[in-house]
Design an enzyme around this catalytic site. Structure first.
Site, PDB file in Angstrom:
ATOM      1  N   PRO A   2       0.800  -1.207   0.000  1.00  0.00           N
ATOM      2  CA  PRO A   2       0.000   0.000   0.000  1.00  0.00           C
ATOM      3  C   PRO A   2       0.833   1.257   0.000  1.00  0.00           C
ATOM      4  CG  PRO A   2      -0.123  -1.151   2.101  1.00  0.00           C
ATOM      5  CD  PRO A   2       0.936  -1.776   1.321  1.00  0.00           C
ATOM      6  N   GLU A   3       0.422   2.206  -0.821  1.00  0.00           N
ATOM      7  CA  GLU A   3       1.004   3.540  -0.832  1.00  0.00           C
ATOM      8  C   GLU A   3      -0.070   4.482  -0.293  1.00  0.00           C
ATOM      9  OE1 GLU A   3       3.056   4.271  -4.579  1.00  0.00           O
ATOM     10  OE2 GLU A   3       3.037   2.141  -5.008  1.00  0.00           O
ATOM     11  N   LYS A  61       2.519   6.793   4.671  1.00  0.00           N
ATOM     12  CA  LYS A  61       1.965   5.438   4.689  1.00  0.00           C
ATOM     13  C   LYS A  61       1.741   4.933   6.107  1.00  0.00           C
ATOM     14  CE  LYS A  61       4.812   4.843   0.590  1.00  0.00           C
ATOM     15  NZ  LYS A  61       6.029   4.209   0.050  1.00  0.00           N
ATOM     16  N   ARG A 296      14.053  -3.243  -7.649  1.00  0.00           N
ATOM     17  CA  ARG A 296      12.633  -3.345  -7.962  1.00  0.00           C
ATOM     18  C   ARG A 296      12.471  -2.923  -9.403  1.00  0.00           C
ATOM     19  NH1 ARG A 296      11.300   1.060  -3.575  1.00  0.00           N
ATOM     20  NH2 ARG A 296       9.472  -0.232  -3.385  1.00  0.00           N
TER      21      ARG A 296
END
Length: 308
Positions: A2-3, A61, A296
């Site tokens: 989640p951002e 976050k 990433r």
DNA sequence: CCTCACACCTGGGTGC
DNA sequence: TGCACCCAGGTGTGAG
């Protein structure tokens, strides 16, 4: 996973269920989810059980629920039920800090409902919603719950463990000029900077790629060489993409991102770069490229987004 | 102080 | 089926 948009969706979903609720039971099913709690699991359970919860807050976050330890009811004709505790310490001086990490969820369930991979369970009694259960579900255990002290910060209060996190770009107190100033001081690439939560918070890999695509900026453009107009454009696009994703209920690829009611968001349909490697750029038609960067994926259009 | 590589984890998907 | 391997939305830490 989640951002900012996903975490905000969780905060909004928690609000009606937790605000004013009392914690009736705490079950720690996996102590690794308390990695950031300063003390043993029993301490977490003891301090939380019986506490009353205030409306959830968020920075970047991080999410937290201020809590007030249950007072011994005073004699008849109690004075100031919301005032300081008898020992003089202010109410709501602590909070349960929740970070979802890569795979965390908070699910609001009816009493007795269980979820797979639940690490921590909070049973609540809410004056309106009645008995509810919060299941903290987290596959990878990069997320956590912890009780932390609230400290003064810019007119409000934040948990001590969150004080180093910058305001997010949707925060009315976010300082654009200060952001540009600090950005220009950096000796690094723009995506690294966007992901640095001490510079600007709430942006993660998906929305960094999306904002960079929208602003036509290459992920490794040195921050010091990014002109002020391009930096402004980028910040505008960051706000735009975060705002749109929030309205759409966040980005859901699979069961791992769901709101507190177990529902998926729709923003995955609106992605222009993230996860679209090999598909045509929505602007120029050339294929979106994926490169490994910072361990990433970085997704971008090699034509529209060039270092300059 | 800043920058960066790395450790921390599980489980779903894919290809042999 | 089994299994090796790759992938995943984050962040704190410590070395340089």
């Amino acid at each position: 996973m989640p951002e900012l948009p996903e975490v905000e969706v969780v905060r909004l979903g928690l609000q009606p269920a937790v605000t004013g609720a009392t914690v009736t039971a705490v079950t720690v099913l996996d102590e690794r989810s308390l990695r950031r709690h300063p003390g043993p699991a029993e301490d977490f359970v003891d301090r939380l059980t019986g506490a009353r919860l205030a409306a959830p807050s968020r920075r970047g976050k991080y999410l937290w629920l201020p809590l007030k330890t249950q007072e011994i009811p005073p004699e008849n004709g109690a004075l100031s039920p919301n005032g300081p505790k008898s020992d003089g310490s202010p109410a709501f001086s602590e909070a349960v800090v929740v970070h979802l990490g890569m795979s965390g969820q908070v699910l609001v369930r009816d009493r007795d409902t269980d979820d797979r991979i639940t690490r921590i369970r909070l049973d609540l009694k809410h004056p309106v919603a009645g008995q509810v259960r919060l299941n903290f579900v987290d596959q990878r255990i990069f997320g956590s719950m912890a009780i932390d002290e609230l400290i003064p910060d810019g007119g409000g209060r934040v948990p001590r463990s969150v004080a180093h996190i910058a305001r997010d770009p949707l925060d009315p107190l976010f300082d654009d000029r200060e952001f540009f100033r600090r950005l220009a001081m950096r000796r690094t690439g723009i995506k690294r900077a966007l992901l640095d939560q001490t510079l600007i918070s709430g942006i993660g890999n998906i929305y960094a790629d999306e904002a960079l695509w929208a602003a036509r900026v290459h992920y490794d453009q040195p921050t010091a060489t990014l002109s002020r107009p391009r930096a402004k454009r980028l910040l505008d696009e960051v706000r735009s993409v975060l705002g749109k994703a929030l309205v759409e209920g966040g980005t859901s690829f699979d069961w791992q991102y769901l709101n507190v009611n177990g529902e998926a968001g729709y923003f995955a349909h609106s992605l222009n770069a993230y996860g679209r490697q090999g598909e045509p750029c929505a602007r120029c038609g050339r294929p979106i490229v994926r490169e490994t960067f910072m361990n990433r994926g970085s997704h971008f259009c090699a034509y529209c987004q060039r270092v300059r």
